[in-house]
Design an enzyme around this catalytic site. Structure first.
Site, PDB file in Angstrom:
ATOM      1  N   GLY A  48      46.730 -30.267  70.442  1.00 65.75           N
ATOM      2  CA  GLY A  48      47.339 -28.968  70.716  1.00 65.75           C
ATOM      3  C   GLY A  48      46.821 -27.820  69.880  1.00 65.75           C
ATOM      4  O   GLY A  48      47.535 -26.849  69.640  1.00 65.75           O
ATOM      5  N   LYS A  75      45.173 -34.990  82.651  1.00 66.62           N
ATOM      6  CA  LYS A  75      45.448 -35.568  83.970  1.00 66.62           C
ATOM      7  C   LYS A  75      45.028 -34.568  85.051  1.00 66.62           C
ATOM      8  O   LYS A  75      45.087 -33.357  84.822  1.00 66.62           O
ATOM      9  CB  LYS A  75      46.960 -35.825  84.106  1.00 66.62           C
ATOM     10  N   ASN A 106      42.711 -23.162  82.853  1.00 67.61           N
ATOM     11  CA  ASN A 106      42.253 -24.335  82.086  1.00 67.61           C
ATOM     12  C   ASN A 106      41.145 -23.924  81.133  1.00 67.61           C
ATOM     13  O   ASN A 106      40.389 -22.986  81.393  1.00 67.61           O
ATOM     14  CB  ASN A 106      41.727 -25.422  83.036  1.00 67.61           C
ATOM     15  N   HIS A 139      37.795 -25.440  79.186  1.00 70.39           N
ATOM     16  CA  HIS A 139      36.875 -26.588  79.216  1.00 70.39           C
ATOM     17  C   HIS A 139      35.794 -26.362  78.149  1.00 70.39           C
ATOM     18  O   HIS A 139      35.261 -25.245  78.040  1.00 70.39           O
ATOM     19  CB  HIS A 139      36.238 -26.741  80.604  1.00 70.39           C
TER      20      HIS A 139
HETATM   21  C1  GRF Z   1      39.679 -29.110  73.817  1.00 60.61           C
HETATM   22  O1  GRF Z   1      38.363 -29.414  73.458  1.00 60.61           O
HETATM   23  C2  GRF Z   1      39.686 -28.586  75.216  1.00 60.61           C
HETATM   24  O2  GRF Z   1      38.529 -27.883  75.561  1.00 60.61           O
HETATM   25  C3  GRF Z   1      39.736 -29.816  76.028  1.00 60.61           C
HETATM   26  O3  GRF Z   1      40.545 -30.720  75.309  1.00 60.61           O
HETATM   27  C4  GRF Z   1      40.535 -30.356  73.940  1.00 60.61           C
HETATM   28  C5  GRF Z   1      41.959 -30.085  73.558  1.00 60.61           C
HETATM   29  O4  GRF Z   1      42.070 -29.905  72.243  1.00 60.61           O
HETATM   30  N1  GRF Z   1      40.285 -29.526  77.333  1.00 60.61           N
HETATM   31  P1  GRF Z   1      43.508 -29.487  71.660  1.00 60.61           P
HETATM   32  O5  GRF Z   1      44.497 -30.546  72.114  1.00 60.61           O
HETATM   33  O6  GRF Z   1      43.840 -28.143  72.211  1.00 60.61           O
HETATM   34  O7  GRF Z   1      43.292 -29.484  70.182  1.00 60.61           O
END
Ligand code: GRF
Length: 208
Positions: free
Chosen positions: A14, A93, A109, A111
């Site tokens: 998070g 998910k 989202n 990425h």
């Molecule tokens: C991040 O690298 C994000 O890009 C990917 O999952 C990771 C989440 O990290 N979708 P966090 O849980 O926000 O620290």
């Protein structure tokens, strides 16, 4: 302009959620996080939410007879909090077509690559950066995009690049990209809450 009610979906530590909370606490985003939902009980992001008195809900997929029912339970929780904008912050998910339909162009989202490179099914977490290093590309980065029916294919809102150094490892690159994520995700949410985002087909225009 009233504050946009935000729901955040997580599966892990998070840190992206935390950066969103930090920006909101500073008053730079005209939004309020009404609920954080995780599909993992051990997601540290749930504790981060609790620290800021944000409803933190664990929804266990195994408690539902189908993936559809599991997604419907998440939708119900979002609706119970009048959520207007859904942010996927490390949520691992996929979403059902019904979910995406309920929140068309209202799901964002983050990425950890420059989409359309190194994305899609199976590309998440450290694996993304391992593939980047193995391929030998010279730049990578992060992408914030709207979520549509496929994986990582929705209209792109913001991207920022970072150089891949010769001595970078997947871990060192992940750390560099995470710094970018923590900047561009809150920025995209800020623009959304200010009504500055316009979608024209595949293009996203940010009106200043
Ligand atoms: C991040 O690298 C994000 O890009 C990917 O999952 C990771 C989440 O990290 N979708 P966090 O849980 O926000 O620290």
């Amino acid at each position: 302009m009233p504050q946009v009610k935000i729901g955040v979906l997580i599966s892990g530590s998070g840190t992206n959620l935390q950066s969103l909370i930090d920006y909101i606490e500073k008053g730079t985003i005209k939004g309020i996080i009404k609920v954080v939902i995780s599909n993992r009980k051990d997601a540290y992001g749930l504790e981060r939410a609790e620290k800021y008195k944000i409803d933190a809900v664990y929804i266990r997929q195994k408690d539902y007879e189908s993936f559809e029912a599991f997604n419907n339970a998440i939708i119900d929780e979002l609706k119970a909090h009048d959520v207007e904008l859904v942010v996927l912050a490390g949520y691992l998910k996929i979403l059902t077509p019904k979910f995406i339909g309920e929140y068309k162009n209202r799901i964002i989202n983050i990425h950890p690559s420059l989409i359309p490179a190194f994305c899609g099914k199976g590309y998440y977490g450290i694996k993304v950066h391992e593939e980047v290093i193995n391929y030998g590309v010279k730049i990578s980065g992060a992408t914030v995009h709207f979520v549509d029916e496929e994986a990582d294919t929705g209209p792109i809102i913001i991207q920022e690049a970072v150089e891949v150094a010769d001595d970078d490892t997947a871990e060192s690159l992940q750390a560099k990209v995470l710094k970018i994520e923590h900047k561009i995700l809150p920025l995209a949410v800020k623009y959304y809450c200010e009504g500055k985002i316009q979608i024209e087909g595949r293009k996203v225009i940010i009106k200043e």
